[in-house]
Design a protein around this motif. Sequence first.
Motif, PDB file in Angstrom:
ATOM      1  N   PRO A  77      13.188  -3.698   2.781  1.00 33.85           N
ATOM      2  CA  PRO A  77      14.370  -3.247   3.536  1.00 33.85           C
ATOM      3  C   PRO A  77      14.179  -1.833   4.071  1.00 33.85           C
ATOM      4  O   PRO A  77      13.388  -1.048   3.525  1.00 33.85           O
ATOM      5  CB  PRO A  77      15.495  -3.311   2.495  1.00 33.85           C
ATOM      6  N   PRO A  78      14.881  -1.470   5.129  1.00 31.98           N
ATOM      7  CA  PRO A  78      14.784  -0.100   5.657  1.00 31.98           C
ATOM      8  C   PRO A  78      15.245   0.929   4.625  1.00 31.98           C
ATOM      9  O   PRO A  78      15.994   0.619   3.693  1.00 31.98           O
ATOM     10  CB  PRO A  78      15.710  -0.123   6.876  1.00 31.98           C
ATOM     11  N   LEU A  79      14.795   2.155   4.817  1.00 35.37           N
ATOM     12  CA  LEU A  79      15.208   3.239   3.931  1.00 35.37           C
ATOM     13  C   LEU A  79      16.659   3.594   4.209  1.00 35.37           C
ATOM     14  O   LEU A  79      17.095   3.632   5.361  1.00 35.37           O
ATOM     15  CB  LEU A  79      14.331   4.472   4.143  1.00 35.37           C
ATOM     16  N   GLY A  80      17.411   3.865   3.148  1.00 41.66           N
ATOM     17  CA  GLY A  80      18.796   4.304   3.297  1.00 41.66           C
ATOM     18  C   GLY A  80      19.800   3.432   2.586  1.00 41.66           C
ATOM     19  O   GLY A  80      20.392   3.855   1.592  1.00 41.66           O
ATOM     20  N   PRO A  81      19.999   2.199   3.035  1.00 38.11           N
ATOM     21  CA  PRO A  81      21.078   1.394   2.428  1.00 38.11           C
ATOM     22  C   PRO A  81      20.788   0.964   0.991  1.00 38.11           C
ATOM     23  O   PRO A  81      21.698   0.860   0.181  1.00 38.11           O
ATOM     24  CB  PRO A  81      21.173   0.178   3.357  1.00 38.11           C
ATOM     25  N   PHE A  82      19.507   0.693   0.664  1.00 32.48           N
ATOM     26  CA  PHE A  82      19.169   0.155  -0.649  1.00 32.48           C
ATOM     27  C   PHE A  82      18.125   1.042  -1.315  1.00 32.48           C
ATOM     28  O   PHE A  82      17.249   1.593  -0.636  1.00 32.48           O
ATOM     29  CB  PHE A  82      18.636  -1.278  -0.522  1.00 32.48           C
ATOM     30  N   PRO A  83      18.177   1.173  -2.637  1.00 32.68           N
ATOM     31  CA  PRO A  83      17.164   1.967  -3.339  1.00 32.68           C
ATOM     32  C   PRO A  83      15.821   1.252  -3.336  1.00 32.68           C
ATOM     33  O   PRO A  83      15.740   0.019  -3.377  1.00 32.68           O
ATOM     34  CB  PRO A  83      17.731   2.086  -4.763  1.00 32.68           C
ATOM     35  N   LEU A  84      14.754   2.031  -3.311  1.00 35.47           N
ATOM     36  CA  LEU A  84      13.421   1.455  -3.341  1.00 35.47           C
ATOM     37  C   LEU A  84      13.090   0.943  -4.738  1.00 35.47           C
ATOM     38  O   LEU A  84      13.510   1.532  -5.743  1.00 35.47           O
ATOM     39  CB  LEU A  84      12.381   2.511  -2.938  1.00 35.47           C
ATOM     40  N   PRO A  85      12.335  -0.141  -4.832  1.00 34.60           N
ATOM     41  CA  PRO A  85      11.884  -0.572  -6.161  1.00 34.60           C
ATOM     42  C   PRO A  85      10.908   0.429  -6.756  1.00 34.60           C
ATOM     43  O   PRO A  85      10.252   1.194  -6.037  1.00 34.60           O
ATOM     44  CB  PRO A  85      11.218  -1.920  -5.877  1.00 34.60           C
ATOM     45  N   THR A  86      10.814   0.429  -8.071  1.00 34.07           N
ATOM     46  CA  THR A  86       9.920   1.377  -8.746  1.00 34.07           C
ATOM     47  C   THR A  86       8.463   1.106  -8.391  1.00 34.07           C
ATOM     48  O   THR A  86       7.696   2.027  -8.098  1.00 34.07           O
ATOM     49  CB  THR A  86      10.129   1.305 -10.261  1.00 34.07           C
ATOM     50  N   GLU A  87       8.066  -0.161  -8.426  1.00 31.19           N
ATOM     51  CA  GLU A  87       6.703  -0.542  -8.090  1.00 31.19           C
ATOM     52  C   GLU A  87       6.634  -0.925  -6.610  1.00 31.19           C
ATOM     53  O   GLU A  87       7.379  -1.787  -6.142  1.00 31.19           O
ATOM     54  CB  GLU A  87       6.248  -1.713  -8.960  1.00 31.19           C
ATOM     55  N   LEU A  88       5.717  -0.287  -5.907  1.00 25.67           N
ATOM     56  CA  LEU A  88       5.552  -0.540  -4.477  1.00 25.67           C
ATOM     57  C   LEU A  88       4.087  -0.868  -4.197  1.00 25.67           C
ATOM     58  O   LEU A  88       3.305   0.014  -3.812  1.00 25.67           O
ATOM     59  CB  LEU A  88       5.989   0.672  -3.651  1.00 25.67           C
TER      60      LEU A  88
END
Length: 380
Positions: A252-263
């Motif tokens: 998902p784009p940055l902003g609305p949802f937090p990023l997962p820990t593992e990328l």
Amino acid sequence: MIRIKAGVPRRPRPRPRARRPLRRALALGLPTVWGAIAITYKLSCPLAQQTGLGARIITSAVFFAVGTGLIVQVRRSLLRELRQIRQIAGAAQSALLRPLPPRLDGLNIAAAQLSAERGAVVGGDLYEVIATEHGVRVVMGDVRGHGIAAIGTVAAVLGSFREAAHDEPDLPGVLHRLDRALARHLRERARAEHPASGALDPESPVAEEFVTVLLLEIGRDGEIRALNCGHPWPYLLSGGGVRPVSRTDPLPPLGPFPLPTELPYVRCGQLLPGEALFLYTDGAEDARDGRGRFFPLAEVLAETAAQHPLPVPQSVLGSVFTALLRHTGGTPTDDVALMVLRNDRRPTVSAPIGARDGDISGSAARAHPAKTHPQPTTHL
């Protein structure tokens, strides 16, 4: 306390230009003189008191000349101020979205942006290419909205990338830095717009802001690693053909949802010598003509690649922009950013370049095509 470096002479403070007071005096004085002439003529000239046709024509001509002089003077003043504002805005926007070098660590680079807002050099699209000890790192993004209103978000993301690209050893660390910088920018913006609210209100329009981001890392061997947050995948121009570097669903784009820990980053094969990457924002694919038809970006790239098997970045950009402006009638409704990176590095003989998924490795395979054993192509 101000410190002066030893051995560096102090520069004299520049004196104010003598022309500035003169220009101000002329800007205020000339309209006053024109008005005084008109009033004096009307009150003291006997001809202005007459009611005959000839006297009325002469009076009208005098007032027309006075009005024309006032309009010309005001127009000159406004044009002078407009030129100064454009120079300042152009310098500030060029410092934000710096021109990319034509060559960087063996890569031939060309990039350009077209803002949908008239008079703006920078809009809601962003890009940067930086050579680091971890490889050449590239970012391309698209801020929600377009034009001058999106410049603040562009500055926050680009500023964070320019530091994180050197500091972070891997791409996930860079993306986490960008996410934190964007969140901090949105909180500060919400606090400035709504001082009474200490936190970011979910109902605020600022809470709906987002940025699509594509991060690429090109190693010395040409290996491409990527992290994609809602951005279109780039195209690979190779041997007169065009294909996306990956078909993996983006994050998902940055902003609305937090990023997962593992990328985990996506391996996109290798960029071999003579091949090129074409990066773009969705303003290129979403551009429509008068009938509502979308711009056929893939077809235009295929035609360009067929005409030029060895892609020249500047020529590719020129062909795509020309076709885009012709398709939209010269007035795109969204910001458009394009970038082309061609690998001009020389392949090494002792350590042949590894193959892209589905290719055999090295220049030896090209030198002895009869000995090659094709493998099925896979897209990660």
